[in-house]
Design a protein around this motif. Structure first.
Motif: not given
Lengths: 236, 236, 236, 236
Positions: D46-47, D73-74, D77
């Motif tokens: 996750p980022s 989660m994101r 990036s």
């Protein structure tokens, strides 16, 4: 031991204890403070106390005019610099000062740290400023107070925002960093040390290394800190 | 195992054991001694014993004329240098010798370490002296005894006070440090290593780096060691 | 698991496990062997096995003609170099090969390491030799066997004694060290890495640094290894 | 918490956790992914999540078109760069990105890392390529996607095979590495950091250091990776 500052002392203590763990200090070389804006006081490490002996209850509470509000020990000899910055920069919540190896070496070189890569641009878009040593008159005066002034003057002359650039080198001395809280100030000290080390190595490998180009500076800074930032998790 | 030197041995042992923990020695490269001025003897590490095997009872007690007073092992091969310094410098309580990386590298360069910043000035106001190698005649004679003489001569020629400057580099060899007790001597070895590393990096970043200016040297030294010193806690 | 080589394997295993602890290897980069002169075999690390997975029973027993005597795994790819050295240098008991950072960097520079100080002279009196890369014909032939020959040729050309100088750099490759046993061979690898690092730093600080003068070279080597040696304990 | 990706997440998690252990990252600087070719998805960190807080269930599952398949989660990036590489390079199983000190310093120097020794040749036969920074137009566009394109273009221009050279430097940014699985990708990041450090030191010691000669490059690469390879154990 009743105190209305227990939480503030704890936050200050924990941030201080990060410094030896992160390899940023030996012995007593460094100090972190944490502010409580409502109460207009900050918590700071006692002067000259080795980190291995530090306990939360040793932390000293001081107001913006350098008066000790609570605590039996003498606060850090750099207390006036912290107070000055808290007074003038309303949005910072913590300050950190170390003598970390690479940041000090750049400070002793009296040179700004050029922005050479995205590791740097992930954190701010400017060369890390190195404030020139203050005049002999100011040194002989209220030295630690004037160190705060020296920092403000440097930011003013270089047209920098303390909300973007959360770090500075004091020429021939070493780094000060700050942030929304004490933990972030310590984070910035660790990041600065890494940026300082990479910039040193870069110039050893390629003395003609070019600054990062503007498009990459903006891209990396914006993806982490801009309006449409997509680095990290929502709300973090 | 009765001994009137148990406490002295313990202090010497503990100071020695700091060296590997601080990354200042590998294997057997180094030694610390602690003096008892009333009894006119000092405790010192046995020669060639790895730190991991060292026990408090191995520590050797020696007088100022290099005679073993107590202990089954042979004392450090540098014992005569320690004895010489204790005899001539009445106010020191401990001595430390290491082959730490950066201090040795300056010694091998036969160069004084310039005072580039406040980290240095917090400890003394002079460049760290590097004593030139001794003459072939003296080397062939009582070498370790003459190393003590070499240190005194260097301080005399450079007009330094051993009470202020608690460290020296022996050209092509390495550092000796001292202090009010063995623990402080070790502290000074760690500080010297950091100063040596920072000065090296400073010259790599900026070969024309200037010495710290006199006003800052005095300010930082005085705030920690002067009459009106306000660094640290009362009585520390 | 009966074996007449249990003790030899154990000694080899323990010496190998020192390498990651001393920071001299990452992953599988390195190997140590230990010889039994009576049985005319040596124990060596298996090829390509990470140190964290290594067990004493994995150690392979090989004779001087590179034949596996005991063991299920393939021995180190450098086995023939070890065998060659054991065959030609009767007095060595252990050999160590690493890719440690500073020693490799000097090897990649194809430069001997100058003797700059007493840390070096405490161990031998010569510059650490760097053998030039072998000819393309030899590389295409029995490469690891010829690496042994390359080491002997270098010592012969430079008129060095393997009993005094227990270390060499193979140009563009890395260090080999040896000694009376495997533990001493590993010790020499650690010492070489430190000497290599200090010599590098010395030349960075002072590009014109001079070699240690002969009187000091002899003094330090003799006090530790000469007839009247007084370093260390009796019988050590 | 049922999931068909538990094993993939676990592999990705463990590879990520190697990074701080190997000293390749501080805080959140880096990310590792692991692909499942049958399911055409990959697992990625996750980022912005610190390694100390990372848990296996935090790992995000993403497809080759950057769509999150599973996870709250994101993702990193840099996810689009990973997706791009998985899409175009069918034989890779894991990707690793760090801001490790020496690799970044070479990237900031915008220089390929010359092949100076066998440590390098044990892993591939080419200088480690440094891709020039992309054009301002591409930066302003789909930056992370184009970083993948930048990597492919660099390999194409330099006529490199991703199956042989499993690492690249992105100019002014830092290294990407890959391999048959996530663990191997991390291994390559550690190896690259060591190669980068040794090459830096080599040029400091000898600015005119020559590249490793072709016969040695081929010999070391072939003995480990060629048809008649004899390094390592059978089937490893």
């Amino acid at each position: 031991m009743k105190s209305e500052y227990l939480e503030l002392k704890r936050a200050c203590y924990e941030a201080n204890m990060e410094l030896p763990n992160l390899g940023l200090v030996v012995y007593t070389f460094g100090n972190v403070s944490a502010v409580n804006r409502e109460k207009a006081v900050f918590a700071i490490k006692p002067s000259g106390l080795p980190y291995k002996d530090l306990k939360p209850e040793d932390i000293v509470i001081v107001d913006y005019d350098n008066q000790v509000v609570e605590g039996k020990m003498r606060p850090s000899s750099d207390t006036k610099t912290h107070a000055f910055l808290y007074k003038h920069w309303q949005k910072i919540g913590g300050i950190c000062h170390t003598h970390s190896t690479y940041a000090v070496s750049w400070a002793q070189s009296q040179m700004d740290i050029p922005i050479f890569g995205t590791t740097h641009a992930d954190h701010n878009t400017k060369d890390i400023p190195c404030a020139p040593p203050m005049s002999d008159e100011l040194i002989a005066g209220d030295y630690e107070h004037m160190t705060g002034q020296q920092i403000l003057d440097c930011f003013s002359e270089k047209n920098l925002s303390y909300e973007e650039v959360e770090m500075i080198l004091i020429g021939n001395h070493g780094p000060f960093t700050w942030g929304k809280n004490a933990q972030k100030a310590v984070y910035n000290s660790r990041v600065l040390e890494e940026i300082a080390r990479m910039a040193y190595l870069t110039l050893q490998i390629n003395p003609n290394a070019a600054r990062l180009k503007e498009a990459l500076i903006q891209k990396h800074y914006e993806r982490k800190h801009g309006e449409g930032a997509y680095y990290g998790q929502e709300g973090c």
